[in-house]
Design an enzyme around this catalytic site. Sequence first.
Site, mmCIF file in Angstrom:
data_model
loop_
_atom_site.group_PDB
_atom_site.id
_atom_site.type_symbol
_atom_site.label_atom_id
_atom_site.label_comp_id
_atom_site.label_asym_id
_atom_site.label_seq_id
_atom_site.Cartn_x
_atom_site.Cartn_y
_atom_site.Cartn_z
ATOM 1 N N ARG A 280 0.857 -1.183 0.000
ATOM 2 C CA ARG A 280 0.000 0.000 0.000
ATOM 3 C C ARG A 280 0.899 1.242 0.000
ATOM 4 O O ARG A 280 1.919 1.269 0.694
ATOM 5 C CB ARG A 280 -0.915 0.041 1.229
ATOM 6 N N ASP B 218 4.417 -0.377 -6.906
ATOM 7 C CA ASP B 218 3.178 -0.670 -7.636
ATOM 8 C C ASP B 218 2.020 0.073 -6.989
ATOM 9 O O ASP B 218 0.890 -0.016 -7.465
ATOM 10 C CB ASP B 218 2.934 -2.190 -7.592
ATOM 11 N N GLU C 72 -2.442 7.502 -4.994
ATOM 12 C CA GLU C 72 -2.778 6.830 -6.255
ATOM 13 C C GLU C 72 -4.234 6.981 -6.658
ATOM 14 O O GLU C 72 -4.572 6.859 -7.835
ATOM 15 C CB GLU C 72 -2.407 5.340 -6.195
ATOM 16 N N HIS D 8 -0.586 -0.307 -9.791
ATOM 17 C CA HIS D 8 -1.341 -1.261 -8.967
ATOM 18 C C HIS D 8 -1.792 -2.468 -9.797
ATOM 19 O O HIS D 8 -2.979 -2.794 -9.864
ATOM 20 C CB HIS D 8 -2.549 -0.560 -8.318
#
Length: 331
Positions: A234, A258, A263, A295
């Site tokens: 996260r 990622d 985000e 992600h």
Amino acid sequence: MEVAIFSSTPYERKFLDEANKAGHHKLRYLDVQLGPDTVGLAAGFGAVCIFVNDKADAPTLEALHRGGTRLLALRCTGFNNVDLEAAARLGIKVVRVVTYSPNSVAEFAVALLLAINRKVHRAYNRTRDSNFSLDGLIGFDLFGKTVAVVGTGKIGCVFAQIMIGFGCDVIGYDPYHSAEFEALGGRYAKPGEIGSKADIVSLHCPLTPETHHIINADMLRRSKPGALLINTSRGALIDTEAVIEALKSGQLGGLAIDVYEQESSLFFRDLSNEIIQDDVMQRLVSFPNVIVTGHQAYLTREALTTICETTLQSVTAFEKNEPLENEVKAS
Ligand code: NAD
């Protein structure tokens, strides 16, 4: 049951339709995120299905409840975006996908590690431009290096197993020690060891108040110079501004992420025609030793199949008033 599916993407819809091929549920696909401004779209839907960046805070849950929603189904593992206490108070059940494919995320973390260490992203761009120079592409052998796994749960253990296969010395940090991690050949780190020993740190713990900015300026100062940091967990585990400073000074040798703290205003959409307003992200992507992906660590056929099947099984169980195996409750 009628299910409003927020943040749904065309590629996910195929898997959801397949999981619903018997037609038990009526799925309404919405491409917007759930939040205070969009919650009205869920009025009349008994079940609402959300993903990682949808916002189920108390006001949103209250509005869902007024609209008749009694089940919130997360098609993901993490549930940091849901106010579980508010859901419990309102009598809205919350289910998630406890496990789908730890391999999908762990394997992607390895892909990021290999790419950032061996500069695959730079080589790919160079050769497309007929630049076959190797200058600046030196990496290091993973064999014999120390890899720290922060969070030795399902994904952390698969990641540890792969790194042990590479011949790495794997150390772990987790308040709850896992026999599986130790049986694989990992060992739990002594205080300070992650920072002083790790050549690579990979994050696999959930986002909680305790883990928020677990990677911060202080931790980075104490880390081994030139270490690589991988985050597939996260975004808010990392204090991004502190990481940028550590990249600028060279204290951090590379970063592959990622997930990103901000985000929700960027990921899962094509913004290539727009001017990005997020200066922190723009700074990050300007570094040659940073890789950002949007992600996608979970994005395998196997994971999507399990996510969609499990989510709709939970909706069916709720409809039939059966026990909810994947329920998540406020602790
Ligand atoms: P898990 O519950 O099996 O493992 C999490 C581990 O973190 C547990 O062992 C727990 O004890 C540990 N932990 C809790 N607090 C900690 C702390 N303060 N310090 C260190 N460790 C701590 O979960 P999992 O299935 O392995 O998933 C891990 C995380 O990966 C999820 O929470 C989610 O945020 C993330 N994830 C990302 C993607 C993606 O596509 N990028 C997909 C799935 C999951």
